[in-house]
Each structure stands twice: as structure tokens, then as C-alpha cells.
Design a protein around this motif. Structure first.
Motif, PDB file in Angstrom:
ATOM      1  N   LEU A  35       0.877  -1.170   0.000  1.00  0.00           N
ATOM      2  CA  LEU A  35       0.000   0.000   0.000  1.00  0.00           C
ATOM      3  C   LEU A  35       0.915   1.221   0.000  1.00  0.00           C
ATOM      4  O   LEU A  35       1.841   1.311   0.808  1.00  0.00           O
ATOM      5  N   LEU A  36       0.668   2.163  -0.917  1.00  0.00           N
ATOM      6  CA  LEU A  36       1.590   3.285  -1.083  1.00  0.00           C
ATOM      7  C   LEU A  36       1.014   4.587  -0.532  1.00  0.00           C
ATOM      8  O   LEU A  36      -0.193   4.783  -0.511  1.00  0.00           O
ATOM      9  N   PRO A  38       0.613   8.196  -1.573  1.00  0.00           N
ATOM     10  CA  PRO A  38       0.718   8.933  -2.826  1.00  0.00           C
ATOM     11  C   PRO A  38       1.481  10.267  -2.692  1.00  0.00           C
ATOM     12  O   PRO A  38       1.927  10.806  -3.690  1.00  0.00           O
ATOM     13  N   ASP A 103      -2.887   7.373   3.447  1.00  0.00           N
ATOM     14  CA  ASP A 103      -3.208   6.291   2.507  1.00  0.00           C
ATOM     15  C   ASP A 103      -3.679   6.816   1.147  1.00  0.00           C
ATOM     16  O   ASP A 103      -3.271   6.313   0.093  1.00  0.00           O
ATOM     17  N   VAL A 104      -4.540   7.836   1.166  1.00  0.00           N
ATOM     18  CA  VAL A 104      -5.213   8.267  -0.059  1.00  0.00           C
ATOM     19  C   VAL A 104      -4.596   9.532  -0.658  1.00  0.00           C
ATOM     20  O   VAL A 104      -4.835   9.860  -1.820  1.00  0.00           O
ATOM     21  N   ASP A 189      -5.866   0.454  -3.613  1.00  0.00           N
ATOM     22  CA  ASP A 189      -5.088   1.672  -3.368  1.00  0.00           C
ATOM     23  C   ASP A 189      -5.481   2.384  -2.076  1.00  0.00           C
ATOM     24  O   ASP A 189      -4.840   3.365  -1.702  1.00  0.00           O
ATOM     25  N   ALA A 190      -6.539   1.963  -1.429  1.00  0.00           N
ATOM     26  CA  ALA A 190      -7.025   2.696  -0.256  1.00  0.00           C
ATOM     27  C   ALA A 190      -7.856   1.781   0.622  1.00  0.00           C
ATOM     28  O   ALA A 190      -9.067   1.683   0.451  1.00  0.00           O
TER      29      ALA A 190
HETATM   30 MG    MG Z   1      -2.795   4.314  -0.711  1.00  0.00          MG
END
Ligand code: MG
Ligand code: NAP
Length: 488
Positions: A35-36, A38, A103-104, A189-190
Motif C-alpha cells: 500500500l503506497l 501517494p 493512505d489516499v 489503493d485505499a
Molecule cells: Mg494508498
């Protein structure tokens, strides 16, 4: 990994587990995804890559809950437990906001607005749970006829990365209110606030199996879920492309679907409008969450006599914008991913022939994150790709028009129909426009980009169908049974 110390202090659950049957479980696949963040492009943690076995477990846990404790809950008891979950969410608003921003990539104050909205959904629906009922229907002599509003059963919720908490509020909470048992698949992604929500529900003693959260790729875990024969309803929010697939998968099992897809929502400014009142809405409704909002107002239609004035005022507003890491709460954060940046960049390239009115330049500090310059284009032809297609980034176009008739033609001239804003002080025109605009929500002299927990929300055309939010969502998340008694 990025911000690990910080994140470890924030998250109190293990993001590598999935939440099935009321307990945290390792995925059967033993596979994980990164999980990145951003804002920095760095990995923050890993999440479970759930397989068909995990999906099966989640769906059967949901089914058992309907046959067990959750299915026995009265409407009053459902309301009370949602109230309890709501008060736990309220206690964690600051924490949830920080987790979401990391996260987002959503600026902190916008994440906070989402956490507050989730608490408000729980408050609204907890009060509604025991106020939804069927009817008695006059029929032939000797008959008594009444209807029952019943849950669909097991509902699947496939939600995107742009507003996880708000979408959990409007879809998952709506479904639980009516007594459905939920399987939630957040975007790869979230995932963190969806997992946090699961743990809050556990803490509130929501009966086991009533909510299950599985993570993984959309094209893998999401697809398996949408094809599962144990599902009775699907609520999907996301792209037209995937929405179409979901609909086809649901058709195989004859399952109803609610589709919340994209938009190309216009705001229409007439010469008699209060322009200074309109300007902040015109810009903010397009740039909120860096334009990654299904109801983003990406087209601004301006009557020719005030066009130059509005264009100048908007250019001045754009000059004051700030952009940077989400947790530092600038006006704009990054986009969700580098993939999304390249999708938006494609549209910026298509706009090379257009008149650029304003653009916020990036600098070295933005290099590692998935940032993109917010850009405003002027004098755009309504048929241009930038005026027709959903971009899902911080790009707005200005389109001049002559009169009411032309404004309606342009406003209704895309495949979408989600939200519209109309700025005029002429009361008759307000009513005429509201009737003629093709959209699920029309705002007059304001623009609530998807806002309003109480307000039914959804689209027409390629924006999808079905309604969530407000009392109307409870119709979407239930079905009617008619009982006719012949008593002579
Ligand atoms: Mg993320
Ligand atoms: P998307 O691909 O439609 O994803 C939405 C959800 O569907 C996510 O949970 C995704 O999971 C899942 N998914 C993806 N492929 C699936 C499949 N084959 N079967 C079942 N579920 C699947 O949207 P996106 O890629 O995140 O964004 C692409 C575009 O969609 C955006 O540029 C925008 O135009 C539109 N969009 C609209 C909204 C909206 O609110 N209307 C929200 C987001 C995006 P993963 O993320 O894990 O793949």
C-alpha cells in the motif's frame, strides 16, 4: 517504508489481515500487496491479497449471520448498534483523518470532512432503522393485504479509492440499516479506513458476519466477489468500464446492482447570478480531492455577457492555490497513484491546443509523489474531449453560452448525468432549468459535490442508476414482499 513509525502509532489493527466472521484472519493465499503513500510514492504497509477461498469464507460468514444473531436483530437493535458504531467513529475522527491522508493523499481537512460524514451517516441511519416500514393496501372485500420491507440478504460493496469513508457511510451503513449482511471490497489503493471501520464495528459488538472486509486487486478479489452466486445485491462505485463488467457478472446470477459511476457535471452561471458568491463554489467543486470526485464540477458554463469577468475572477483564485503532501493540508494533495497521473496527463496533452487560463506549477518537492498541476482552460468547445470525458483530476474547462436554451443543450450534451449547479437569481429560470437538466441532483445557487447525507444521490445515463444516501438508499437496500390474506 514511509512514515512507518508514524503509521504504526496510528493504526491499531493489522492491515495484513482480512476481517471475516467477526475476527481478523490471515488470507488463505498468504499473498500480500504493498500500500503506497501517494504524497511520497513510498510503501506504507502491506495488505492481504484475498483469493477465492477468502471470498467464499466472507460470503458464507455473511450468510450465516443472516440465519443467526444478526438476522434476529430487531430494527431498534440495528439502530442502536449503528448509533454505538457512530459514537466510536466520532471518538476517532482525528485518527481516521490522518490514516486517510497518508493512505489516499487527501488533504487533512478534507479527510476530516469524510470522517465526520461517516459519523453523520451512522447517526442518520441509526435513527432511520426503526422508521422504515411497509404498507397496508386496500384490495378486494375479504382480503387484508400488507407489504414487508425485507433485506436483500448478502450485499457486496465494491468501492473506489477516492472517498472510502463517505462511500462506506452511504452504502455499507445503508445496507446494514436494512438488515443485510455485508461483504466489503475496498480499492487496493485505499484500504486502511475500511479496515479501521471493521475494527470499530468489532469493538461495538456488531454480530459476527454482519460485516466482512476482504482486500486485494479489483480484477481478482473484486471480480470473484461480483461473480459469487451467494451474493444477493451489488453496490458498485467506480468507473463506467468496470461498472459494465459488474453489471454483466450480476446478470449471470440475476442480482440487482446499484451503479455509482462517473460524471462531467456542469455549473451554469447566468448573467444575473451573484458572481462573488458563485466563484469559490465554481473552483472548489472541481478541485476538491484534486478533482478525483465523481460529482466534481469539471465544466463551467458561463453566459457570454459575463464570460470575461468570471474567467478573470477564476484565474485569480487559481493563483492562490497551494499543493503539497496531504498530511500538511494544502488545497490540493497528490492524485491516488502514478497511473492516475498518466491518465490525467493524457488529457493535459489533449488540451495543448486550448487557451490555458491558469495553471499551478509544481516544483522539486513534488517529484516523488503523484502530483499534477491544477489547470483551467478557457473558451472550450463543448465537443472537445476535455469537455466530454471524465478526467478525474484537477482540470476544469470554461464554456461560453448565449441563452438558456443553449445552456441546457450543452449541459445535457455528454453521456453523463450526475450533478448540476445553476447560478441565477431568476426564480422562474431556476425552476425551468432544474426540470430540464439531466442529472440525479441539481443545486441552485450552491453546489454540494456529493454532499448531504440526507439527500438521495445517483445518476442517469453513464453516471449509473439506483440511489444511495438519504431514506431513498433504504429502498435500494431492501425488497418488498406483498402478503395477501383471504379471510372471507
Ligand atoms: Mg494508498
Ligand atoms: P475502477 O477500476 O472502476 O475501480 C473501482 C472499484 O472496482 C475498486 O474497488 C476496484 O478495485 C474495483 N475493480 C476494478 N476492477 C474490477 C473488476 N474487474 N471486478 C470487480 N471489481 C473491480 O476505478 P479506478 O481504476 O480506481 O479509477 C478509474 C476511473 O474510474 C477514474 O479515472 C474515474 O474516471 C472512475 N472513478 C469513478 C469514481 C466514482 O466515484 N464515480 C470513483 C473512482 C474512479 P481496485 O482499486 O483494487 O482495482
Amino acid at each position: 517504508m514511509d512514515n512507518l513509525d508514524n503509521l504504526e502509532k496510528l493504526i491499531w489493527f493489522d492491515p495484513q489481515k482480512c476481517f471475516i466472521d467477526g475476527v481478523w484472519q490471515d488470507p488463505n493465499s498468504n499473498n500480500y500487496l504493498p500500500l503506497l503513500n501517494p504524497s511520497s510514492g513510498k510503501e506504507i504497509c502491506r495488505i492481504a491479497r484475498c483469493s477465492d477461498q477468502d471470498v467464499n469464507l466472507a460470503v458464507s460468514a455473511a450468510r450465516h449471520s443472516l440465519d443467526g444473531e444478526w438476522g434476529q436483530f430487531t430494527a431498534l437493535e440495528r439502530g442502536r448498534i449503528l448509533q454505538k458504531i457512530g459514537s466510536l467513529v466520532k471518538d476517532k475522527i482525528d485518527l481516521l483523518s490522518k490514516i486517510e491522508s497518508i493512505d489516499v493523499g487527501k488533504p487533512l481537512s478534507q479527510s476530516k470532512a469524510d470522517a465526520i460524514a461517516l459519523a453523520r451517516y451512522l447517526e442518520f441511519y441509526s435513527g432511520a432503522a426503526d422508521k422504515i416500514h411497509g404498507e397496508t393496501i386496500p384490495y378486494q372485500n375479504g382480503y387484508t393485504v400488507y407489504t414487508l420491507k425485507e433485506p436483500h440478504g448478502v450485499t457486496a460493496h465494491i468501492i473506489p479509492w477516492n472517498y472510502p469513508m463517505q462511500i462506506i457511510g452511504r452504502s455499507v451503513v445503508g445496507a446494514l440499516t436494512m438488515g443485510n449482511a455485508v461483504v466489503l471490497k475496498p480499492s487496493e489503493d485505499a484500504c486502511l479506513t475500511a479496515l479501521a471501520f471493521a475494527d470499530i464495528c468489532r469493538e461495538a459488538n456488531l454480530p459476527k458476519g454482519a460485516l466482512n472486509v476482504i482486500t486485494g486487486y479489483g480484477s481478482e478479489t473484486g471480480e470473484i466477489l461480483s461473480k459469487h452466486s451467494g451474493i444477493n445485491h451489488i453496490s458498485f462505485t467506480g468507473s463506467v468500464q468496470v461498472g459494465t463488467k459488474i453489471q454483466k457478472n450480476a446478470a449471470e446470477n440475476i442480482v440487482p446492482v446499484t451503479l455509482e459511476l462517473g460524471g462531467k457535471s456542469p455549473q451554469i452561471v447566468f448573467s444575473d447570478a451573484n458572481i462573488s458568491q458563485a466563484i469559490p463554489f465554481l473552483m472548489k467543486a472541481g478541485l476538491q480531492n484534486a478533482g478525483q470526485t465523481c460529482s466534481a464540477s469539471s465544466r463551467i458554463l458561463i453566459q457570454k455577457s459575463i464570460y470575461t469577468k468570471v474567467e478573470k475572477a477564476l484565474a485569480a483564485q487559481y493563483k492562490n492555490l497551494t499543493i503539497g503532501p496531504a498530511i500538511q493540508d494544502f488545497d490540493l494533495g497528490p492524485l491516488i497513484s502514478k497511473k492516475q497521473v498518466s491518465m490525467v496527463q493524457k488529457y493535459l496533452n489533449l488540451g495543448l491546443d486550448l487557451k490555458k487560463i491558469a495553471e499551478l506549477k509544481l516544483n522539486d518537492k513534488h517529484e516523488n509523489g503523484s502530483f499534477i498541476s491544477p489547470t483551467l482552460f478557457g473558451m472550450v468547445d463543448p465537443s472537445h474531449a476535455l469537455a466530454q470525458e471524465e478526467i478525474f483530476g484537477p482540470i476544469q474547462v470554461l464554456i461560453p453560452f448565449d441563452d438558456e436554451e443553449e445552456a441546457i443543450k450543452i449541459a445535457n450534451g455528454t453521456k453523463f448525468g450526475l450533478v448540476a449547479g445553476i447560478w441565477t437569481n431568476d426564480g422562474s429560470r431556476q425552476l425551468r432549468m432544474a426540470k430540464k437538466i439531466k442529472a440525479g441532483q441539481v443545486f441552485i445557487n450552491n453546489y454540494g459535490a456529493g454532499g448531504g447525507v440526507e439527500l438521495p444521490f445517483g445518476g442517469t445515463g453513464h453516471s449509473g442508476y439506483g440511489r444511495e444516501k438519504g431514506f431513498e438508499a433504504l429502498n435500494s437496500f431492501s425488497t418488498i414482499k406483498t402478503i395477501a390474506i383471504n379471510h372471507g
